[in-house]
Design an enzyme around this catalytic site. Structure first.
Site, PDB file in Angstrom:
ATOM      1  N   ALA A  12      95.209  75.981  52.620  1.00  0.00           N
ATOM      2  CA  ALA A  12      94.028  75.282  53.139  1.00  0.00           C
ATOM      3  C   ALA A  12      92.833  76.207  53.373  1.00  0.00           C
ATOM      4  O   ALA A  12      91.695  75.765  53.409  1.00  0.00           O
ATOM      5  CB  ALA A  12      94.389  74.567  54.442  1.00  0.00           C
ATOM      6  N   ARG A  17      86.870  86.096  53.090  1.00  0.00           N
ATOM      7  CA  ARG A  17      86.655  87.450  52.574  1.00  0.00           C
ATOM      8  C   ARG A  17      86.417  87.483  51.067  1.00  0.00           C
ATOM      9  O   ARG A  17      85.997  88.495  50.533  1.00  0.00           O
ATOM     10  CB  ARG A  17      87.866  88.337  52.961  1.00  0.00           C
ATOM     11  CG  ARG A  17      87.953  88.616  54.438  1.00  0.00           C
ATOM     12  CD  ARG A  17      89.356  89.044  54.879  1.00  0.00           C
ATOM     13  NE  ARG A  17      90.250  87.899  55.052  1.00  0.00           N
ATOM     14  CZ  ARG A  17      91.518  87.974  55.470  1.00  0.00           C
ATOM     15  NH1 ARG A  17      92.035  89.151  55.761  1.00  0.00           N
ATOM     16  NH2 ARG A  17      92.260  86.890  55.601  1.00  0.00           N
ATOM     17  N   ARG A 301      89.073  82.825  22.323  1.00  0.00           N
ATOM     18  CA  ARG A 301      88.880  81.952  23.482  1.00  0.00           C
ATOM     19  C   ARG A 301      89.764  80.718  23.405  1.00  0.00           C
ATOM     20  O   ARG A 301      90.465  80.490  22.417  1.00  0.00           O
ATOM     21  CB  ARG A 301      87.391  81.587  23.588  1.00  0.00           C
ATOM     22  CG  ARG A 301      86.541  82.805  23.935  1.00  0.00           C
ATOM     23  CD  ARG A 301      85.063  82.476  23.869  1.00  0.00           C
ATOM     24  NE  ARG A 301      84.739  81.296  24.641  1.00  0.00           N
ATOM     25  CZ  ARG A 301      83.680  80.511  24.406  1.00  0.00           C
ATOM     26  NH1 ARG A 301      82.857  80.797  23.409  1.00  0.00           N
ATOM     27  NH2 ARG A 301      83.453  79.458  25.152  1.00  0.00           N
TER      28      ARG A 301
END
Ligand code: UD1
Ligand code: MG
Length: 415
Positions: A12, A17, A301
């Site tokens: 959650a 940071r 890709r």
């Protein structure tokens, strides 16, 4: 199926940071959101119930998770104990072992968790912690032991005194609880700490004080303990996971000349005896056949398919394209939204101009075609079987080249 084991995944948190607008657990490690690795692990444990706790931007997270996994929402993000509490209504009728996993722990291995569960169950413990010894334990909760060396609590870095900060044994965050033992102490957890949060780690001290049995299992590979809290941790997790992925490829019969410069995402498939040259980026959802040569300096890709015996060389970008067996595209260029046949030769500098009016258009190149150097193929366009384009040709859109034809110039005209 392990009927007496339930798992709660805590996911959650905002991840302050990380300094990001994306929920932390959706940040990718080797092309896969980190919470995905935790799901993989749980799937292999075959437990009876899994509950994932979401909070910050939970709709985004739910989109990734899909409808098959039970999720609950933690209303206010006030700590790990509160997060666990929000999962308990889903486990009302459950009795047994409750395994708590943190979704910011992508490097954990299933063998480790199995060992932890076995130790916990065999010894009929109330709580069993997965711990690790770190030379640099900064940032982690430290394990406190009493004078008999039994675990008696966990102190978070922010609340630790200088002596406690010297403790090198850390809490990985992974804990097995006897569900009833945990439920009995949860309500006594108070936010008496610097962050004013309800810490799940405080349950350990409370269980110990009630005379419960608490023990720890030490992790053997300290890398597994890595909890991702910042972009620095994310880069560290990425490089450890990359090493694991590349080592697995090499053990499975793929040559990677320089594993440190081969960035290959989770889930990529590569066939036997293919050689990956240095400075190669292969994104998720790419499939490469057997005996191919890939790189150096190439970007494959998403949605790229190379069949067997394809050579895809230097300074090339390929995306959402399939390339059939025996085709050469050895030098710089761009191939997007293309279907390339067998034994085709794509000359140096070939570009498929796929993007027009906000739409991606398809280029088809049939078997044995020969695309001269510096050809631009403006999509949508088709190049026929064994057709040729001269150097510098621009084939304009919808001006398909017939089988066997040779075209040159700008715009392309038959020779
Ligand atoms: C936590 C542990 C610490 C341990 C470290 C290991 C606590 C109090 N501390 O610290 O002892 O060494 O992990 O990596 O548990 N979360 C929620 N709701 C919340 C807060 C967090 O679901 O209200 C989730 C986060 O999404 C994350 C996990 O819980 O997946 C851990 O939270 P985080 O903030 O990363 O805790 P750490 O500071 O890493
Ligand atoms: Mg963390």
């Amino acid at each position: 199926m392990n009927k007496n084991i339930a798992v709660v995944i805590l996911a959650a948190g905002k991840g302050e940071r990380m300094k990001s607008e994306i929920p932390k657990v959706l940040h990718s490690v080797c092309g896969r959101p980190m919470i995905g690795y935790v799901f993989d692990l749980v799937k292999e444990l075959k437990v009876s119930k899994i509950v994932t706790v979401l909070g910050y931007k939970h709709d985004e997270a739910r989109k990734f998770i899909g409808p098959l996994v039970k999720t609950v929402t933690q209303k206010r993000l006030i700590g790990t104990a509160d997060a666990l509490k929000s999962a308990l209504p889903e486990l009302r009728n459950f009795k047994g072992t409750l395994l708590v996993l943190y979704a910011d722990n992508p490097l954990l291995k299933k063998e480790t968790i199995k060992k932890l569960l076995k130790y916990h169950i065999d010894n009929k413990l109330d709580a069993t912690l997965l711990t690790s010894h770190l030379d640099k334990p900064a940032g982690y909760g430290r394990i406190l032991r009493d004078k008999y060396s039994s675990i008696c609590g966990i102190v978070e870095e922010k609340d630790a005194d200088d002596f406690q900060k010297d403790i090198k044994e850390i809490n990985t965050g992974i804990i097995c609880f006897n569900k009833d033992s945990l439920a009995a102490v949860l309500k006594y957890i108070k936010p008496n700490n610097r962050k004013k949060e309800y810490y799940l780690t405080d349950a350990i001290k409370l269980i110990y004080e009630k005379g419960g049995l608490v023990d720890g299992v030490k992790i053997s590979d300290t890398n597994e303990a890595l909890g991702v809290n910042s972009r620095l941790d994310l880069a560290r997790a990425n490089s450890i996971m990359q090493r694991r992925i590349n080592e697995k490829f090499m053990l499975d019969g793929i040559t990677i000349i320089d594993p440190d410069s081969a960035s290959i995402d989770y889930g990529v498939k590569i066939g036997l005896d293919t050689v990956i040259y240095p400075f190669t980026v292969i994104e998720k959802n790419v499939k490469i056949g057997k005996r191919c040569f890939v790189g150096p300096f190439i970007h494959l890709r998403e949605g790229t398919r190379l069949e067997n015996d394809v050579t895809a060389g230097n300074f090339l970008e390929v995306v959402r394209s399939s390339v059939s067996s025996g085709t050469f595209m050895k030098h710089f260029g761009y191939i997007g939204d293309s279907r390339i046949g067998r034994m085709v030769n794509i000359g140096a500098g070939t570009v498929t101009a796929n993007f027009d009016d906000g739409k991606k258009n398809i280029t088809v190149i049939k078997d044995k075609a020969f695309i001269g150097c510096d050809t631009v193929l403006v999509a949508p366009v088709k190049i026929g079987k064994a057709a040729k384009t001269g150097a510098g040709t621009v084939v304009t859109k919808n001006n398909d080249v017939r089988d066997g034809a040779v075209v040159v110039g700008v715009p392309a005209r038959p020779l």
